[in-house]
Design a protein around this motif. Structure first.
Motif, PDB file in Angstrom:
ATOM      1  N   ASN A 163       0.942  -1.029  -0.028  1.00  0.00           N
ATOM      2  CA  ASN A 163      -0.060  -0.072   0.103  1.00  0.00           C
ATOM      3  C   ASN A 163       0.934   1.382   0.121  1.00  0.00           C
ATOM      4  O   ASN A 163       0.660   2.246  -0.563  1.00  0.00           O
ATOM      5  N   GLN A 164       2.129   1.244   0.738  1.00  0.00           N
ATOM      6  CA  GLN A 164       2.851   2.481   0.825  1.00  0.00           C
ATOM      7  C   GLN A 164       3.525   2.805  -0.402  1.00  0.00           C
ATOM      8  O   GLN A 164       3.675   3.798  -0.967  1.00  0.00           O
ATOM      9  N   THR A 177      15.916   0.951  -6.111  1.00  0.00           N
ATOM     10  CA  THR A 177      17.078   1.434  -6.538  1.00  0.00           C
ATOM     11  C   THR A 177      17.489   2.649  -5.644  1.00  0.00           C
ATOM     12  O   THR A 177      18.777   2.874  -5.315  1.00  0.00           O
ATOM     13  N   MET A 178      16.696   3.502  -5.429  1.00  0.00           N
ATOM     14  CA  MET A 178      17.037   4.626  -4.706  1.00  0.00           C
ATOM     15  C   MET A 178      17.351   4.045  -3.293  1.00  0.00           C
ATOM     16  O   MET A 178      18.404   4.580  -2.746  1.00  0.00           O
ATOM     17  N   ALA A 179      16.641   3.272  -2.731  1.00  0.00           N
ATOM     18  CA  ALA A 179      16.932   2.868  -1.332  1.00  0.00           C
ATOM     19  C   ALA A 179      18.404   2.030  -1.402  1.00  0.00           C
ATOM     20  O   ALA A 179      19.122   2.192  -0.349  1.00  0.00           O
ATOM     21  N   ALA A 257      15.718   0.760   5.160  1.00  0.00           N
ATOM     22  CA  ALA A 257      16.137   1.940   4.124  1.00  0.00           C
ATOM     23  C   ALA A 257      15.056   1.912   3.205  1.00  0.00           C
ATOM     24  O   ALA A 257      15.046   3.134   2.525  1.00  0.00           O
ATOM     25  N   ILE A 258      14.289   0.765   2.681  1.00  0.00           N
ATOM     26  CA  ILE A 258      13.163   0.760   1.758  1.00  0.00           C
ATOM     27  C   ILE A 258      12.048   1.667   2.123  1.00  0.00           C
ATOM     28  O   ILE A 258      11.489   2.732   1.481  1.00  0.00           O
ATOM     29  N   LEU A 259      11.826   1.558   3.639  1.00  0.00           N
ATOM     30  CA  LEU A 259      10.845   2.749   4.165  1.00  0.00           C
ATOM     31  C   LEU A 259      11.214   4.123   4.245  1.00  0.00           C
ATOM     32  O   LEU A 259      10.538   5.066   4.129  1.00  0.00           O
ATOM     33  N   ASP A 260      12.600   4.257   4.531  1.00  0.00           N
ATOM     34  CA  ASP A 260      13.098   5.508   4.526  1.00  0.00           C
ATOM     35  C   ASP A 260      12.923   6.215   3.561  1.00  0.00           C
ATOM     36  O   ASP A 260      12.878   7.412   3.358  1.00  0.00           O
ATOM     37  N   THR A 261      13.148   5.534   2.535  1.00  0.00           N
ATOM     38  CA  THR A 261      13.181   6.020   1.020  1.00  0.00           C
ATOM     39  C   THR A 261      12.001   6.681   0.562  1.00  0.00           C
ATOM     40  O   THR A 261      11.847   7.779  -0.144  1.00  0.00           O
TER      41      THR A 261
END
Length: 298
Positions: A163-164, A177-179, A257-261
Motif C-alpha cells: 500500500n505504501q 534502486t534509490m533505497a 532503508a526502503i521505508l526511509d526512502t
C-alpha cells in the motif's frame, strides 16, 4: 556366513563426504545400483533385503544423502528407508547493503563447494532483490535454490508494504534502486530520510544525483580512491554524467532503508557529506557544501 558378514561391512574404499541424490520415483533396484556404483555398499542384494526388512516394503525416501564416514549396508538401508539424509543446515547472514559480489563471497566462505560462478551471474540479474537476512541452507544447496529463497523473502516483505509503495507514486524498482543508494549513504534512519528527500528532489529538478556509491558497484572502488578519470567514465552508473537513477540497484537494501526512502524528510538542503567519523553535514547551497568539504574532509 563369513561371506555374508563381509558383504555387509563398508567397502574398504568407502567414499567419505559423498552426496548421493535419490530422485522421486526411483525404484529400489535403481537406488541399490546407484549406491553400489558410488562405492557405498558391496552388495545390491543385501541392501535391497535390508530395505525390505527395515521398511516392511520397498519405499525409499527421496532426497540428498551425505555419507561422511564408512557405514554398514544395514545403516545405509536404514537411512534410505527413514530419510536420514545427514546434511547439516549452514547459517548464512547477509547484511543490509550487500551487493551480488558480497553475497557470493559470504556464501563461498561458509559453503566452500558452492558454485559461485553460476550464483554470481544469477545474482547480478536479481540485484537489489536478494533480501538481506539470516538463512539456513544445506551444504549442497544450488545457486538456483539460494536465489529462489532470497527472492521469495524479498517478495514476501514487499507484500507487507504494498500500500505504501502504491501511494508513493514511484515504481517498486525505482524505490528499491534509490533505497540501495540511501542504504550506502547513511546508517541512521533520520539521515537516510533526509538524504532520500535530497535525492528525490534532485531527480524532480532534473539535477544529476552526483553520488559515489554506484562507483563502488561498477568499479569496486571506495569513495576515497575515486579519481577524476573515474568520474569521467561514460557509464549509466556514473550519476555525475547521467540523469536519474542507475539502471539497477547497487546492493540489497534492508526493509528500513526502503521505508526511509519512501518516508523522505522534506528539507531546504540540496547537498550533504559524511565526515571521517560518519557524521552527516548538510548544505542548502553549493558554496556552503564546498565549505563543509574544506572543514570536514581535509
Amino acid at each position: 556366513a563369513i561371506a555374508a558378514v563381509y558383504m555387509a561391512t563398508p567397502p574398504s574404499d568407502f567414499p567419505t563426504h559423498t552426496i548421493v541424490s535419490i530422485k522421486d520415483g526411483s525404484s529400489l533396484s535403481q537406488v541399490a545400483d546407484k549406491f553400489a556404483e558410488s562405492g557405498l555398499v558391496r552388495s545390491q542384494f543385501l541392501f535391497k533385503a535390508f530395505v525390505v526388512i527395515l521398511g516392511r516394503g520397498t519405499r525409499i525416501v527421496k532426497g540428498d544423502y551425505l555419507f561422511d564416514q564408512p557405514q554398514s549396508v544395514i545403516r545405509v538401508a536404514y537411512r534410505a528407508v527413514h530419510g536420514v539424509q545427514g546434511l547439516t543446515r549452514i547459517k548464512v547472514t547477509i547484511p543490509e547493503g550487500s551487493d551480488s559480489r558480497n553475497i557470493t563471497a559470504i556464501l563461498k566462505k561458509v559453503i566452500p563447494n558452492f558454485d559461485t560462478t553460476t550464483f554470481l551471474a544469477l545474482a547480478k540479474q536479481n540485484e537489489g532483490k536478494l533480501f538481506p537476512d539470516t538463512y539456513f541452507f544445506f551444504e549442497n544447496v544450488t545457486p538456483e535454490e539460494v536465489i529462489s529463497t532470497m527472492r521469495s523473502n524479498f517478495d514476501a516483505h514487499m507484500v507487507t508494504i504494498d500500500n505504501q509503495v502504491k501511494s508513493f507514486g514511484k515504481s517498486l524498482d525505482e524505490i528499491v534502486t534509490m533505497a540501495s543508494i540511501v542504504e550506502k549513504e547513511a546508517t541512521s534512519s533520520a539521515d537516510r530520510r533526509i538524504i532520500a528527500g535530497i535525492l528525490w528532489k534532485r531527480i524532480n529538478d532534473k539535477m544529476p544525483l552526483q553520488v559515489d556509491p554506484p562507483f563502488y558497484y561498477f568499479l569496486n572502488k571506495t569513495s576515497s580512491s575515486l579519481t577524476l578519470d573515474d568520474l569521467a567514465i561514460d557509464s549509466p552508473y556514473n550519476l555525475y554524467k547521467h540523469l536519474g537513477l542507475p539502471p539497477t540497484p547497487i546492493d540489497s537494501p534492508g526493509l528500513e532503508a526502503i521505508l526511509d526512502t519512501m518516508n523522505a524528510t522534506t528539507t531546504k538542503y540540496w547537498f550533504y557529506l559524511s565526515d571521517k567519523s560518519g557524521v552527516m553535514h548538510y548544505a542548502t547551497t553549493y558554496d556552503a557544501h564546498l565549505e563543509n568539504k574544506l572543514r570536514y574532509l581535509q
